[in-house]
Design an enzyme around this catalytic site. Structure first.
Site, PDB file in Angstrom:
ATOM      1  N   SER A  43      68.958  56.040  78.760  1.00 58.44           N
ATOM      2  CA  SER A  43      68.977  54.769  78.058  1.00 58.44           C
ATOM      3  C   SER A  43      67.761  54.665  77.133  1.00 58.44           C
ATOM      4  CB  SER A  43      69.041  53.612  79.067  1.00 58.44           C
ATOM      5  OG  SER A  43      69.293  52.380  78.436  1.00 58.44           O
ATOM      6  N   GLU A  56      75.532  58.528  74.181  1.00 57.94           N
ATOM      7  CA  GLU A  56      76.158  57.507  75.022  1.00 57.94           C
ATOM      8  C   GLU A  56      75.627  56.148  74.600  1.00 57.94           C
ATOM      9  OE1 GLU A  56      74.540  55.506  77.446  1.00 57.94           O
ATOM     10  OE2 GLU A  56      72.544  56.363  77.182  1.00 57.94           O
ATOM     11  N   HIS A 101      75.601  55.240  81.044  1.00 62.78           N
ATOM     12  CA  HIS A 101      75.496  54.001  81.816  1.00 62.78           C
ATOM     13  C   HIS A 101      76.613  53.797  82.838  1.00 62.78           C
ATOM     14  CE1 HIS A 101      72.561  53.122  78.698  1.00 62.78           C
ATOM     15  NE2 HIS A 101      72.135  52.112  79.437  1.00 62.78           N
TER      16      HIS A 101
END
Length: 324
Positions: free
Chosen positions: A111, A228, A296
């Site tokens: 992230s 992502e 995630h």
């Protein structure tokens, strides 16, 4: 530069370079610590992991202190970030990259931590890991795949596969550990067939986007781009941010693309992903595989930024091999 492999008895330091660990429930900290202990590791914490301000982060100086202390301490063999957030790129101009290059260690997170992992790799050549947070190890159920991939990445020199997990989950496990929903999975989604080999570069797409035009953006030459997004993304933002990456001067060097599974709350459908990729004519000649186990949605594979990988997709059959 490959960091030394982790071994039983090694100390893992937990730091919070983005959001404070104060957001993680005490029980989850306990479970995560116990699980890492059961894997043979000793867990220690940075001095400022629980400090926080009104943005639930803390000062640049405090976060840099914990980061530098972790790399300087000869007893620390690996570094896990507590969780993600929004503030990791504040640290990039304050990091002593020579210190890190002289003390290479496993550094893992995903992230927002993409900013740190990418910058460290670009500035030092040290392979970093897009993989579980410390808080991830606080998941009670459905973590076997995540643990296996983490261990394959950081304790073993042998190549390993990123194969589809039997199930996946997108529920908010941190709110209720006992009520979990798991969805069966057979295959990844092959959008463009083909095979390729290259250097793994990527992470969270929006965070990687922040590095464009800076000294911290890794080269895309001869790369396997892995990307992502979280539930704040939607199909329009995914489309335009991906397009901006593909407009970088060295984007012609991308050999293949892996896309992590989107969270349900993003409302990004498989049909929409396929349509976006279809509009990118520059990708017509390279393999593109989506719904891969990273990002995630759990469980997640550990992907080493800077390592070599080969990918192939044909029909519903995929092979993703990482040479760590």
């Amino acid at each position: 530069m490959l960091p030394n492999r982790l071994s039983p008895g090694d100390e893992i330091r937990v730091i919070a370079p983005s959001t404070s660990m104060a957001l993680v429930k005490g029980k989850q900290v306990e479970i995560a610590t116990q699980r890492l202990n059961q894997l043979g590791f000793t867990v220690t914490f940075g001095k400022h992991v629980d400090d926080h301000d009104e943005f639930f982060t803390t000062s640049i100086e405090q976060r840099i202190e914990d980061l530098h202390d972790a790399f300087k301490d000869p007893n620390v063999k690996g570094i896990l970030t507590a969780l993600g957030g929004y503030h990791a790129n504040q640290l990039l101009t304050h990091i002593d990259y020579n210190l890190i290059q002289s003390n290479p260690k496993v550094f893992c997170g995903y992230s927002d931590i993409t900013a740190l992992g990418a910058a460290i790799y670009k500035k030092t050549g040290l392979i970093t890991y897009s993989g579980p947070f410390f808080s991830t190890f606080g998941v009670k159920y459905g973590l076997d795949y995540t643990i296996q991939s983490f261990l394959e990445a950081v304790t073993n020199d042998a190549p390993y596969e990123v194969s589809p997990s039997a199930t996946w989950s997108d529920d908010k496990w941190y709110l209720d550990q006992e009520e979990r929903t798991f969805v069966e999975q057979d295959n990844y989604m092959v959008i463009h067939e083909g095979e390729a080999e290259g250097t793994l570069i990527g992470g969270n797409l929006s965070t990687l986007h922040l590095l464009q035009g800076t000294d911290y953006m890794p080269s895309l030459k001869d790369s396997i781009l892995f990307i992502e997004e979280d539930d704040e993304a939607h199909i329009h933002s995914f489309d335009r941010v991906l397009q901006s990456i593909l407009q970088l001067p060295d984007a012609k060097g991308i050999k293949g693309i892996l896309i992590g599974r989107f969270q349900k709350d993003s409302n990004v459908t498989e049909t929409a992903i396929k349509r976006v990729i279809e509009t990118k004519k520059e990708l017509n000649h390279i393999p593109v595989i989506a719904n891969v186990n990273f990002g995630h949605v759990q469980p997640l594979a550990t992907i080493p930024m800077g390592a070599r990988a080969s990918i192939s997709g044909n029909g519903t059959t995929t092979e993703i091999t990482i040479y760590s």
